[in-house]
Design a protein around this motif. Structure first.
Motif, PDB file in Angstrom:
ATOM      1  N   GLY A   1       0.201  -7.564   7.902  1.00 43.93           N
ATOM      2  CA  GLY A   1      -1.116  -6.419   7.719  1.00 43.93           C
ATOM      3  C   GLY A   1      -0.629  -5.078   6.868  1.00 43.93           C
ATOM      4  O   GLY A   1      -0.894  -4.078   7.260  1.00 43.93           O
ATOM      5  N   LEU A   2       0.494  -5.597   6.042  1.00 48.71           N
ATOM      6  CA  LEU A   2       0.912  -4.519   5.191  1.00 48.71           C
ATOM      7  C   LEU A   2       0.965  -4.820   3.877  1.00 48.71           C
ATOM      8  O   LEU A   2       1.534  -4.178   3.055  1.00 48.71           O
ATOM      9  N   ALA A   3      -0.154  -5.572   3.380  1.00 47.69           N
ATOM     10  CA  ALA A   3      -0.137  -5.955   1.884  1.00 47.69           C
ATOM     11  C   ALA A   3      -0.527  -4.710   1.172  1.00 47.69           C
ATOM     12  O   ALA A   3       0.150  -4.617   0.029  1.00 47.69           O
ATOM     13  N   ALA A   4      -0.950  -3.440   1.422  1.00 46.92           N
ATOM     14  CA  ALA A   4      -1.233  -2.086   0.846  1.00 46.92           C
ATOM     15  C   ALA A   4       0.180  -1.702   0.748  1.00 46.92           C
ATOM     16  O   ALA A   4      -0.051  -0.673  -0.226  1.00 46.92           O
ATOM     17  N   GLN A   5       1.127  -1.775   1.449  1.00 49.59           N
ATOM     18  CA  GLN A   5       2.328  -1.197   1.434  1.00 49.59           C
ATOM     19  C   GLN A   5       3.616  -1.443   0.600  1.00 49.59           C
ATOM     20  O   GLN A   5       4.558  -1.159   0.580  1.00 49.59           O
ATOM     21  N   ALA A   6       3.364  -2.646  -0.185  1.00 47.55           N
ATOM     22  CA  ALA A   6       4.302  -3.251  -0.752  1.00 47.55           C
ATOM     23  C   ALA A   6       5.143  -2.605  -1.627  1.00 47.55           C
ATOM     24  O   ALA A   6       6.431  -2.613  -1.931  1.00 47.55           O
ATOM     25  N   GLU A   7       4.664  -1.427  -2.274  1.00 39.49           N
ATOM     26  CA  GLU A   7       5.262  -0.683  -3.483  1.00 39.49           C
ATOM     27  C   GLU A   7       6.051   0.216  -2.846  1.00 39.49           C
ATOM     28  O   GLU A   7       6.641   1.132  -3.518  1.00 39.49           O
TER      29      GLU A   7
END
Ligand SMILES: Nc1ncnc2c1ncn2[C@@H]1O[C@H](COP(=O)(O)OP(=O)(O)OP(=O)(O)O)[C@@H](O)[C@H]1O
Ligand SMILES: [Mg+2]
Lengths: 249, 247
Positions: free
Chosen positions: B130-136
């Motif tokens: 559930g952390l796809a948006a935090q990759a960068e």
């Protein structure tokens, strides 16, 4: 105090006949910059290497590097320069000693090497302390992922330790520049030595040292900017606390 | 809850494993097994040797005697570690790397995956936790719960056969404990072999197949989950359970 101020002294021709007093000081500045740059160029890589070796599990290299750091860090720089410049040629067998004494720029080379070794010992101390200050779990996490100890050092410990020790390295960089003035004692005509000869020729001691002071301050102001830039570039998102630069919002 | 037991060897076998620091015995002849796909919760008082027990499984802590096999093999520590994922109490993400960098480092350096391949795996796993948006982002920009989920994804990126957890929730704010335990429960449902040091008895009840109770370096109790909670045999386990469950 009946001191005759004479700020017009700088463009006047110096008593040694090589040019103006200003050009005398500037040639000193040139030697100061060259000594500072070359000794730092030696001290930084050597100090980092020694600092890293001092944190490895292997006993042999670790003890050897510890000994190096203790030796070169704890003997006053002025004594080290004398040992290499004055004492070493006397201790060597005759032809080698004479050859060493007659080398061109022997004072400059001795100054660069002595200062480089001395600052390297101090840098290694900072790097070692930086690596050892990292939480033990960081190493374990790298090892648990299957990285080799060398990979953990290179990819995890060093990049983090260097960010921690950057301010300390910046101050070693400044010290290194300031310590070039010790080379005056072995005859290198760097900035402080030039200020002294200007005083001896012209008796304008205050002007001479005021100018030297300003030049040192200017050089170290550039150093400080350079290190601040490096710190800013290496700052990590979410962790950055750049000094002296206020809050971004 | 019961799992189909495959006929082959257990995922983890430990036989009479002992370890000491100087004259102080941390583990005293610990023998146990973890079957493939099994979830084992390890609990016990502080200092009883729980962390040491699971850190010996991936040879993070060397032992003085006894044998430890993972999937029937006594392999060299490095090969072993690449096949066992570990999650720590204090996350231990690498602060100088982005979330993606944390997930890719060992994939590339240890497994020799290409940058593109490692990133594909990493993004898929971040999606899963559930952390796809935090990759960068960098670790310091994430909450504790998010960091721990990244740490789980980082371990999973190595395709481990066994996952080890050392008090994964005890450094988290209470409101983040639930979301992390959900991720772990899902991992268990997907059939991962897990050894989990935790005091979350709710999690143990719901997810664990077996509970190991340790005291002073010994495995005092090693029982199926239901049996452990209903009829604990040892005095100390009873004391621990009554303290935790009647609060
Ligand atoms: N490096 C070490 N040197 C000496 N003793 C150690 C070391 N590491 C752990 N110990 C000791 O070993 C024992 C077991 O430690 P361990 O960390 O495995 O306990 P634990 O059950 O995980 O405790 P906690 O619940 O507090 O995490 C403790 O008594 C501890 O003091
Ligand atoms: Mg522990």
């Amino acid at each position: 105090m009946d001191y005759a101020w004479n700020w017009a002294i700088f463009p006047a021709p110096s008593a040694d006949g090589t040019g103006s007093y200003l050009s005398l000081l500037l040639s000193g500045l040139g030697w100061t910059l060259a000594t500072a740059a070359l000794s730092w160029g030696l001290a930084l890589p050597l100090g980092m290497l020694l600092g890293i070796l001092r944190t490895l599990p292997q006993r042999g290299p670790r003890l050897a590097c510890d000994a190096y750091a203790e030796l070169f860090r704890n003997i006053p720089l002025i004594v080290q320069m004398f040992l290499w410049y004055v004492v070493l040629p006397e201790l060597l067998p005759e032809p080698a000693g004479t050859w060493l004494k007659r080398l061109p720029n022997a004072a400059f080379a001795t100054a660069v090497l002595s200062l480089g070794r001395y600052t390297a010992a101090r840098v290694s101390e900072q790097v070692r302390a930086g690596i050892e200050s990292l939480p033990r779990g960081q190493r374990q996490a790298g090892i648990a992922l299957g990285l080799s100890p060398a990979q953990v050092h290179a990819s995890v410990l060093l990049p983090n330790a260097l960010r921690i020790v950057l301010p300390a390295l910046a101050s070693e960089f400044l010290n290194n520049t300031k310590n070039t003035s010790v080379a005056m004692t072995i005859g290198l005509m760097e900035l402080t030595a030039r200020a002294r000869s200007m005083q001896e020729y012209s008796f304008q001691v205050f002007e001479a040292f005021a100018a030297a002071t300003l030049l040192y301050l200017a050089v170290n102001a550039v150093d400080v900017r350079a290190m601040a830039l490096a710190e800013r570039r290496l700052a990590l998102p979410g962790l950055s606390r750049p000094r002296g630069d206020g809050h971004a919002f | 809850m019961s799992r189909p037991l495959s006929g082959d060897r257990p995922a983890i076998e430990r036989d009479a494993v002992s370890k000491s620091y100087g004259s102080f015995a941390v583990l005293k002849g610990c023998t146990t097994q973890v079957a493939r796909g099994e979830v084992v919760v390890v609990c016990g008082p502080s200092g009883s040797g729980k962390s040491t027990l699971i850190k010996t499984v991936n040879a993070l802590e060397p032992v003085q005697s006894g044998t430890i096999r993972v999937n029937g093999l006594q392999v060299a520590p490095r090969r072993l570690r690449a096949r066992t994922g570990m999650v720590f109490q204090h996350f231990e993400l690498f602060p100088h790397l982005s979330v993606l960098g944390n997930l890719c480092l060992a994939q590339q350096k240890v497994l020799g995956r290409s940058a593109a391949g490692a990133e594909r795996t990493a993004r898929a796993l971040l999606e899963r936790v559930g952390l796809a948006a935090q990759a960068e982002k960098h670790p310091a920009q994430l909450s504790g719960g998010q960091q721990q989920r990244v740490a789980i994804a980082r371990a999973l990126a190595m395709n481990p056969e066994v996952m080890l957890f050392d008090e994964p929730t005890s450094a988290l704010d209470p409101e983040m404990v639930g979301e992390l335990l959900d991720v772990m429960a899902e991992l268990a449902r997907d059939g991962m072999t897990m050894m989990v040091v935790t005091h979350e008895m709710g999690f143990a009840r719901k997810v664990a197949d077996r509970v190991i109770f340790m005291d002073q370096g010994e495995i005092v109790e090693d029982a199926p989950c239901a049996a452990f909670f209903e009829t604990p045999r040892s005095e100390r386990a009873r004391a621990l359970l009554s303290r935790i469950l009647h609060h």
